[in-house]
Design a protein around this motif. Sequence first.
Motif, PDB file in Angstrom:
ATOM      1  N   UNK A   1      -9.890   9.258  -0.159  1.00 35.19           N
ATOM      2  CA  UNK A   1      -9.448   8.383   0.926  1.00 35.19           C
ATOM      3  C   UNK A   1      -9.966   6.960   0.786  1.00 35.19           C
ATOM      4  N   UNK A   2     -11.001   6.776  -0.005  1.00 30.92           N
ATOM      5  CA  UNK A   2     -11.538   5.441  -0.215  1.00 30.92           C
ATOM      6  C   UNK A   2     -10.886   4.765  -1.417  1.00 30.92           C
ATOM      7  N   UNK A   3     -10.703   5.532  -2.500  1.00 28.94           N
ATOM      8  CA  UNK A   3     -10.251   4.950  -3.764  1.00 28.94           C
ATOM      9  C   UNK A   3      -8.754   5.064  -4.014  1.00 28.94           C
ATOM     10  N   UNK A   4      -8.106   6.112  -3.493  1.00 29.09           N
ATOM     11  CA  UNK A   4      -6.681   6.294  -3.776  1.00 29.09           C
ATOM     12  C   UNK A   4      -5.820   5.139  -3.270  1.00 29.09           C
ATOM     13  N   UNK A   5      -6.001   4.653  -2.020  1.00 28.13           N
ATOM     14  CA  UNK A   5      -5.208   3.487  -1.604  1.00 28.13           C
ATOM     15  C   UNK A   5      -5.457   2.269  -2.496  1.00 28.13           C
ATOM     16  N   UNK A   6      -6.722   2.075  -2.917  1.00 28.00           N
ATOM     17  CA  UNK A   6      -7.030   0.970  -3.825  1.00 28.00           C
ATOM     18  C   UNK A   6      -6.395   1.165  -5.192  1.00 28.00           C
TER      19      UNK A   6
ATOM     20  N   UNK B   1      -0.141   0.895  -8.557  1.00 31.11           N
ATOM     21  CA  UNK B   1       1.103   1.508  -8.114  1.00 31.11           C
ATOM     22  C   UNK B   1       0.969   2.999  -7.838  1.00 31.11           C
ATOM     23  N   UNK B   2       2.112   3.653  -7.698  1.00 36.31           N
ATOM     24  CA  UNK B   2       2.182   5.049  -7.264  1.00 36.31           C
ATOM     25  C   UNK B   2       2.045   6.052  -8.408  1.00 36.31           C
TER      26      UNK B   2
ATOM     27  N   UNK C   1       6.801  -3.829  -8.946  1.00 38.43           N
ATOM     28  CA  UNK C   1       6.396  -2.810  -9.915  1.00 38.43           C
ATOM     29  C   UNK C   1       5.409  -1.781  -9.418  1.00 38.43           C
ATOM     30  N   UNK C   2       5.275  -1.645  -8.090  1.00 42.56           N
ATOM     31  CA  UNK C   2       4.288  -0.709  -7.555  1.00 42.56           C
ATOM     32  C   UNK C   2       4.864   0.684  -7.250  1.00 42.56           C
ATOM     33  N   UNK C   3       6.160   0.822  -7.143  1.00 47.81           N
ATOM     34  CA  UNK C   3       6.759   2.129  -6.821  1.00 47.81           C
ATOM     35  C   UNK C   3       7.125   2.889  -8.099  1.00 47.81           C
ATOM     36  N   UNK C   4       6.183   2.928  -9.017  1.00 53.75           N
ATOM     37  CA  UNK C   4       6.380   3.596 -10.310  1.00 53.75           C
ATOM     38  C   UNK C   4       5.944   5.058 -10.207  1.00 53.75           C
ATOM     39  N   UNK C   5       6.666   5.830  -9.400  1.00 53.71           N
ATOM     40  CA  UNK C   5       6.258   7.200  -9.087  1.00 53.71           C
ATOM     41  C   UNK C   5       6.331   8.097 -10.313  1.00 53.71           C
ATOM     42  N   UNK C   6       7.412   7.992 -11.099  1.00 54.54           N
ATOM     43  CA  UNK C   6       7.600   8.877 -12.258  1.00 54.54           C
ATOM     44  C   UNK C   6       7.874   8.047 -13.501  1.00 54.54           C
TER      45      UNK C   6
ATOM     46  N   UNK D   1       1.333  10.470   0.293  1.00 58.47           N
ATOM     47  CA  UNK D   1       1.216   9.678   1.520  1.00 58.47           C
ATOM     48  C   UNK D   1      -0.024   8.789   1.491  1.00 58.47           C
ATOM     49  N   UNK D   2      -1.132   9.287   0.941  1.00 59.67           N
ATOM     50  CA  UNK D   2      -2.353   8.479   0.864  1.00 59.67           C
ATOM     51  C   UNK D   2      -2.129   7.284  -0.061  1.00 59.67           C
ATOM     52  N   UNK D   3      -1.482   7.522  -1.210  1.00 63.81           N
ATOM     53  CA  UNK D   3      -1.156   6.425  -2.117  1.00 63.81           C
ATOM     54  C   UNK D   3      -0.179   5.451  -1.469  1.00 63.81           C
ATOM     55  N   UNK D   4       0.755   5.992  -0.685  1.00 63.87           N
ATOM     56  CA  UNK D   4       1.749   5.149  -0.020  1.00 63.87           C
ATOM     57  C   UNK D   4       1.083   4.191   0.965  1.00 63.87           C
TER      58      UNK D   4
END
Length: 572
Positions: free
Chosen positions: A59-64, A70-71, A216-221, A284-287
């Motif tokens: 929860x601290x590092x994933x959003x960062x 990106x995703x 370029x942040x929505x690089x999910x796959x 969702x956390x990454x989002x």
Amino acid sequence: MSVTDWIVLAVTLLGIVLYGVWKSGTNKNIDQYLMGNRSLPWYHVGLSVMATQASAITFLSAPGQAYSDGMRFVQFYFGLPLAMIVLCITFVPIFHRLKVYTAYEFLEQRFDLKTRAFTSFLFLVQRGLSTGITIYAPAIILSTILEINTVYTTLFIGLLVIFYTVYGGTKAVSYTQLLQMSIIFLGMFMAGIVVVMLLPGGVGFTQAIKIAGKMGKMNVIDWKFDPNNRYNIWSGVIGGFFLQLSYFGTDQSQVGRYLTGSSVGQSRLGLIMNGLIKIPMQFCILLIGILVFAFYQFNRPPMFFNQYEVKQIKNSGYSADYNKLETEYTEAFNNRKQKTELLVQALDSKNDGHITLAKDELKIANDQANNIRKEGIALMKKNSALADTDDTNYVFLTFVTHYLPRGLIGLLIAIVFLASMGSTASALNSLASTTVVDIYKRTINPHATPTNYLNASRLATVFWGVVCIGMALYASHLGNLLEAVNKLGSFIYGTILGVFVTAFYFKKVNGTAVFIAAVFTEIVICICGYYEVVAYLWLNAIGCILLIVIALAINPFIKETPRLLADAGDVN
């Protein structure tokens, strides 16, 4: 933080600890202390498994991580559902049937004592180091808020967790994790809503995602196969599968969680629950990190998020140079903000030509701001070679403390603390169980009383708590903590998984062959990881496969009768 936030933080933390101790009751023997009397229902098992993995680092590092990269990190979890299926079919029924306290007890029944001891040793090293990193994550928060040294905050967090883990054992851990995950889901959902509400007028959730996507942040796959690329669909499904299978199948911090299930069926349902929820939860956390990124396109972010390092450079001889860069960064941000607003207008117009032009101009403006930031980081390195120049762990924390309303700040910081306490308590419990069952009970004092083993478990918990606190004090220069934990695990998990896979599926391989193969494989993996021969996720698959191949190759030359898997319960 405001007084309201401090009250929310204190009440939440104390309430969780007291609730867990109260619900756990009194532990009279080692089975109750380490295994919760094997009486917990599937939803307890599932939430406990999730809480053990979802540490404060998540929860601290994933959003960062999403903010900066990106995703694409979500692909790391794509092998998880398949790993849960394999676990439910193979690992869970065997461990339950044997009534083991640790996964490594099984290895002596299948192989020999030296294989059990070596595998236990690898686990203790890996989990001890990882737990130190886990303790350090919330220490960052307290030190940032209170502006005190992380040594004191690390000691506070570590001692708090040691208290209720020692007093309540695994039931206290499980009951607190059940409540923790409920609060965590609520808090992160509220955080996501607040981020969207703080976006400027005319920019909603959809627009924020589109802005992030154009940058370029929505690089999910990523479908491109590249062994040196840390996160793509192939490293996630294949390398991630081996990592998750080893983590959930052979790491005592997780095995100890699902062995508390009242039956094989309850343990299986708990793991399936984890497999179904974990990827959407991580997404969702990454989002949230992506939404924070979009927010900072309209609101000036710090040039560097770690204010401790900023304070160091501003108190040095490079202060004037850094202040000049901050002025330039403000100008670059204002230019980037204008380009972002033009992109929003272009998106509203739905004119492809305008969108492409606005996107290109925004990219140029963003590069200018990033180049100034890099100059600032270079100054920090010039001022001190020991400076922590990776600030991704501070991105979400900075947003929370500066922009969220009173009360919610305290709740979200409490969430990070709760996540840390849950995962750290599980780790301490697993370290204690492995130490007592696989070392103390097996080799030092095999005929002691149940009370003796219970007291030994509590002493082992205290010992490992102190060791992990010590390790936490050295975690400040590891970069993004989420990646650091997974990299560390990848150095060891492949070897451990290879030992278990050989035990389950290759009945003619003897203990000595596996032991030699494990030692050699671990040396090779450490060399490959140190020199970064491949992306770290692939180390898990390489380690597992290499151990099996070596064990099969040398087995015919070792005169030793293998112990058949059927002796310990066959895999159906």
